[in-house]
Scaffold this motif. Structure first.
Motif, PDB file in Angstrom:
ATOM      1  N   LEU A 174       0.835  -1.209   0.000  1.00 28.70           N
ATOM      2  CA  LEU A 174       0.000   0.000   0.000  1.00 28.70           C
ATOM      3  C   LEU A 174       0.867   1.256   0.000  1.00 28.70           C
ATOM      4  N   GLY A 175       1.965   1.236   0.761  1.00 30.47           N
ATOM      5  CA  GLY A 175       2.868   2.380   0.775  1.00 30.47           C
ATOM      6  C   GLY A 175       3.490   2.626  -0.584  1.00 30.47           C
ATOM      7  N   ALA A 176       3.883   1.550  -1.273  1.00 31.84           N
ATOM      8  CA  ALA A 176       4.455   1.708  -2.608  1.00 31.84           C
ATOM      9  C   ALA A 176       3.418   2.276  -3.575  1.00 31.84           C
ATOM     10  N   GLY A 177       2.184   1.812  -3.452  1.00 34.96           N
ATOM     11  CA  GLY A 177       1.136   2.337  -4.314  1.00 34.96           C
ATOM     12  C   GLY A 177       0.930   3.827  -4.100  1.00 34.96           C
ATOM     13  N   LEU A 178       0.984   4.261  -2.841  1.00 31.09           N
ATOM     14  CA  LEU A 178       0.832   5.683  -2.540  1.00 31.09           C
ATOM     15  C   LEU A 178       1.990   6.492  -3.115  1.00 31.09           C
ATOM     16  N   VAL A 179       3.212   5.949  -2.998  1.00 29.96           N
ATOM     17  CA  VAL A 179       4.382   6.631  -3.567  1.00 29.96           C
ATOM     18  C   VAL A 179       4.231   6.764  -5.080  1.00 29.96           C
ATOM     19  N   GLY A 180       3.798   5.701  -5.737  1.00 34.80           N
ATOM     20  CA  GLY A 180       3.606   5.764  -7.175  1.00 34.80           C
ATOM     21  C   GLY A 180       2.515   6.731  -7.579  1.00 34.80           C
ATOM     22  N   LEU A 181       1.456   6.772  -6.778  1.00 33.77           N
ATOM     23  CA  LEU A 181       0.339   7.665  -7.077  1.00 33.77           C
ATOM     24  C   LEU A 181       0.764   9.125  -6.992  1.00 33.77           C
ATOM     25  N   VAL A 182       1.470   9.469  -5.923  1.00 33.97           N
ATOM     26  CA  VAL A 182       1.944  10.841  -5.745  1.00 33.97           C
ATOM     27  C   VAL A 182       3.060  11.153  -6.745  1.00 33.97           C
ATOM     28  N   GLY A 183       3.972  10.191  -6.916  1.00 33.07           N
ATOM     29  CA  GLY A 183       5.088  10.409  -7.816  1.00 33.07           C
ATOM     30  C   GLY A 183       4.655  10.646  -9.248  1.00 33.07           C
ATOM     31  N   ALA A 184       3.606   9.959  -9.688  1.00 40.04           N
ATOM     32  CA  ALA A 184       3.124  10.124 -11.060  1.00 40.04           C
ATOM     33  C   ALA A 184       2.580  11.527 -11.300  1.00 40.04           C
ATOM     34  N   ARG A 185       2.130  12.180 -10.229  1.00 43.09           N
ATOM     35  CA  ARG A 185       1.581  13.546 -10.370  1.00 43.09           C
ATOM     36  C   ARG A 185       2.671  14.610 -10.332  1.00 43.09           C
ATOM     37  N   ILE A 186       3.689  14.387  -9.501  1.00 42.00           N
ATOM     38  CA  ILE A 186       4.693  15.444  -9.336  1.00 42.00           C
ATOM     39  C   ILE A 186       5.942  15.204 -10.195  1.00 42.00           C
ATOM     40  N   ALA A 187       6.196  13.945 -10.574  1.00 43.38           N
ATOM     41  CA  ALA A 187       7.361  13.638 -11.413  1.00 43.38           C
ATOM     42  C   ALA A 187       7.009  12.491 -12.344  1.00 43.38           C
ATOM     43  N   PRO A 188       6.134  12.719 -13.302  1.00 44.17           N
ATOM     44  CA  PRO A 188       5.644  11.631 -14.166  1.00 44.17           C
ATOM     45  C   PRO A 188       6.747  10.924 -14.940  1.00 44.17           C
ATOM     46  N   ALA A 189       7.835  11.607 -15.263  1.00 42.43           N
ATOM     47  CA  ALA A 189       8.917  10.961 -16.006  1.00 42.43           C
ATOM     48  C   ALA A 189       9.601   9.893 -15.169  1.00 42.43           C
ATOM     49  N   ALA A 190       9.643  10.090 -13.853  1.00 43.91           N
ATOM     50  CA  ALA A 190      10.306   9.131 -12.966  1.00 43.91           C
ATOM     51  C   ALA A 190       9.403   7.977 -12.569  1.00 43.91           C
ATOM     52  N   PHE A 191       8.080   8.162 -12.754  1.00 42.51           N
ATOM     53  CA  PHE A 191       7.108   7.137 -12.363  1.00 42.51           C
ATOM     54  C   PHE A 191       6.201   6.804 -13.538  1.00 42.51           C
ATOM     55  N   PRO A 192       6.748   6.211 -14.604  1.00 48.41           N
ATOM     56  CA  PRO A 192       5.911   5.845 -15.741  1.00 48.41           C
ATOM     57  C   PRO A 192       5.007   4.676 -15.388  1.00 48.41           C
ATOM     58  N   ALA A 193       3.969   4.510 -16.210  1.00 44.85           N
ATOM     59  CA  ALA A 193       3.018   3.427 -15.951  1.00 44.85           C
ATOM     60  C   ALA A 193       3.598   2.070 -16.277  1.00 44.85           C
ATOM     61  N   GLY A 194       4.663   2.058 -17.046  1.00 43.03           N
ATOM     62  CA  GLY A 194       5.261   0.774 -17.401  1.00 43.03           C
ATOM     63  C   GLY A 194       4.305  -0.076 -18.198  1.00 43.03           C
ATOM     64  N   GLY A 195       4.233  -1.361 -17.892  1.00 37.76           N
ATOM     65  CA  GLY A 195       3.364  -2.270 -18.627  1.00 37.76           C
ATOM     66  C   GLY A 195       1.996  -2.400 -18.042  1.00 37.76           C
ATOM     67  N   HIS A 196       1.593  -1.501 -17.156  1.00 36.67           N
ATOM     68  CA  HIS A 196       0.324  -1.692 -16.467  1.00 36.67           C
ATOM     69  C   HIS A 196      -0.842  -0.985 -17.118  1.00 36.67           C
ATOM     70  N   GLY A 197      -0.627   0.028 -17.836  1.00 31.15           N
ATOM     71  CA  GLY A 197      -1.779   0.767 -18.296  1.00 31.15           C
ATOM     72  C   GLY A 197      -1.737   1.064 -19.747  1.00 31.15           C
ATOM     73  N   GLY A 198      -2.881   1.488 -20.265  1.00 37.58           N
ATOM     74  CA  GLY A 198      -2.973   1.934 -21.631  1.00 37.58           C
ATOM     75  C   GLY A 198      -3.144   0.817 -22.616  1.00 37.58           C
ATOM     76  N   ALA A 199      -3.674   1.165 -23.783  1.00 31.69           N
ATOM     77  CA  ALA A 199      -3.840   0.192 -24.829  1.00 31.69           C
ATOM     78  C   ALA A 199      -2.501  -0.281 -25.303  1.00 31.69           C
ATOM     79  N   GLY A 200      -2.456  -1.541 -25.610  1.00 26.05           N
ATOM     80  CA  GLY A 200      -1.210  -2.117 -26.092  1.00 26.05           C
ATOM     81  C   GLY A 200      -0.199  -2.399 -25.023  1.00 26.05           C
TER      82      GLY A 200
END
Length: 455
Positions: A174-200
């Motif tokens: 849960l802590g890692a998920g929170l870090v990723g959630l916040v990190g994606a908003r403030i530093a999206p380049a450092a926290f990409p979605a990787g293979g988890h999201g988006g078409a393809g």
């Protein structure tokens, strides 16, 4: 069979083909969660490519948050992805059934002969072979999941949190998920979605369509909860109606149902409590017998929490009521296993459709990518724990303030275990020998060594 090449596009398996593979996995699922996750990754992702790395890790992320054995829940999740509810039932059941049958036979032998000295020798070599499989899977998963500095940092912190400070699995995830959630908003380049999201993001076309067809609705949620709860309670109700409310099967069902919803972090999280209650409160076990049951469970395939099946067996045997002792013992073991694992199916069938929807959101997908990195750290800890207990006869837990560290006694190193582990590593990494031949080789060698050089 060789590992599928990267350019191959395997056909979606039929339910019969998948059933054969799930049975194979159930028979070879030694080594606790680390070994079992490694085995599934090898069989499903690397060898057959029925699902992608991203989908496998996405499912594992969710299972790490649930009470109960995460490896069995992962099998259920992947089975559900491949073939819906039928597939999930088949995968989850076959993951447990071989171990249940073996432990049932061993429990019967334990009661009848009260001698288990041959068991460690029979399965000693298997653990050494599984250690090589675990390390191989850890390296493979880490290579694919840790593609950024942020992901690597999350994995390292997660490993230290659980290995050095005993932070519970759910808190880390849960802590890692929170870090990723916040990190994606403030530093999206450092926290990409990787293979988890988006078409393809996944090559699981058929799996995607099946998951979409099972999208969550209010009616589906209510129906799943009612059906799951009814299945969970039915054997206890039948036992009370047929044998009377005083039968030992009723407290067995009630006690182990409670354990099923609090076993975060695996079987070891509740073993001390179960042992205390089974000895002092219920009189099902004698002092020290939980250790015997744990030894049996550790040398059989399937989740380690099957040790509870041993407790249920002895509970029925020692309080048979109107039944013959061995019949009551079988029913006690079956009741314990049922109420322990039926909730696992409920959590997956209830939660998986919702979790699948999270794969599409950018910020949510980034959070899940961070969770994937944390899971790599958790698996690394499981690998370390498994390695210590395979290679050393004595491992102590040292506590100093917030630090809780497993430290092996150097004098207790097991030369035979080290030698067999080296053989397994050379076979798997050097000569690319298949998993089954390696298990057979190490298992036979372990039996011979233990008979010739008893511990």
């Amino acid at each position: 069979m060789e590992t599928a090449r990267a350019g191959d596009v395997p056909e979606h398996p039929t339910l019969a083909e998948a059933t054969a593979v799930w049975a194979r996995i159930g028979l070879m699922s030694f080594g606790g969660p680390a070994g079992q996750i490694a085995l599934m990754h090898r069989e499903l992702v690397e060898r057959r490519r029925w699902i992608s790395d991203a989908r496998f890790l996405h499912a594992l992320n969710f299972c790490m948050l649930l009470p109960g054995p995460e490896a069995q829940q992962l099998a259920t999740y992947v089975g559900w992805l491949l073939h819906g509810t039928r597939g999930g039932l088949v995968a989850g059941t076959l993951f447990v059934l071989p171990g249940f049958l073996v432990l049932l036979a061993l429990s019967t032998a334990y009661v009848a002969f009260h001698g288990t000295t041959w068991l460690p020798g029979l399965f000693f070599g298997l653990k050494a072979a599984v250690l090589a499989v675990v390390v191989e899977a850890l390296l493979r998963i880490a290579r694919r999941a840790l593609k950024t500095r942020a992901a690597t940092a999350i994995a390292v912190v997660s490993f230290l949190a659980i290995a050095a400070f005993a932070v519970p699995f759910p808190v880390i995830v849960l802590g890692a998920g929170l870090v990723g959630l916040v990190g994606a908003r403030i530093a999206p380049a450092a926290f990409p979605a990787g293979g988890h999201g988006g078409a393809g993001a996944s090559d699981d076309g058929v799996v995607d369509r099946k998951a979409e067809a099972a999208r969550p609705t209010a009616g589906r949620v209510v129906g799943t909860v009612l059906l799951g709860a009814a299945a969970w309670a039915a054997p206890a109700v039948l036992a009370a109606l047929i044998l009377g409310p005083d039968t030992v099967l009723v407290p067995i069902a009630a006690f182990f149902s409670k354990m099923a919803v609090v076993t975060f972090g695996g079987a070891y999280a509740v073993l001390a409590y179960v042992a205390q209650q089974a000895v002092e409160a219920y009189g099902w076990l004698k002092p020290g017998e939980m250790i015997d049951g744990l030894a049996l469970a550790e040398t059989t395939p399937g989740p380690l929490v099957l040790v509870l099946t041993f407790v249920g067996y002895l509970a029925g045997f020692r309080d048979p009521g109107p039944l013959a002792p061995y019949a009551a013992a079988f029913l006690g073991a079956a009741m314990t296993t049922w109420v322990t694992f039926v909730p696992c199916f409920l959590w997956i069938f209830l939660g998986a459709p919702h979790v699948e929807r999270l794969r599409r959101g950018g910020v949510a997908a980034a959070a899940l990518a961070a969770v994937t990195a944390a899971v790599v750290g958790v698996i690394a800890n499981l690998t370390l724990w498994f390695a210590l207990h395979v290679l050393f006869r004595s491992v102590e837990t040292l506590r100093a303030g917030p630090l809780v560290v497993a430290v092996p006694d150097p004098a207790s190193v097991d030369p035979a275990a080290v030698a067999l582990s080296v053989v397994a590593f050379v076979a798997l990494f050097g000569f690319r020998v298949g998993l089954v031949p390696t298990l057979v080789l190490c298992g036979a060698a372990g039996l011979v060594l233990r008979l010739a050089l008893p511990a």
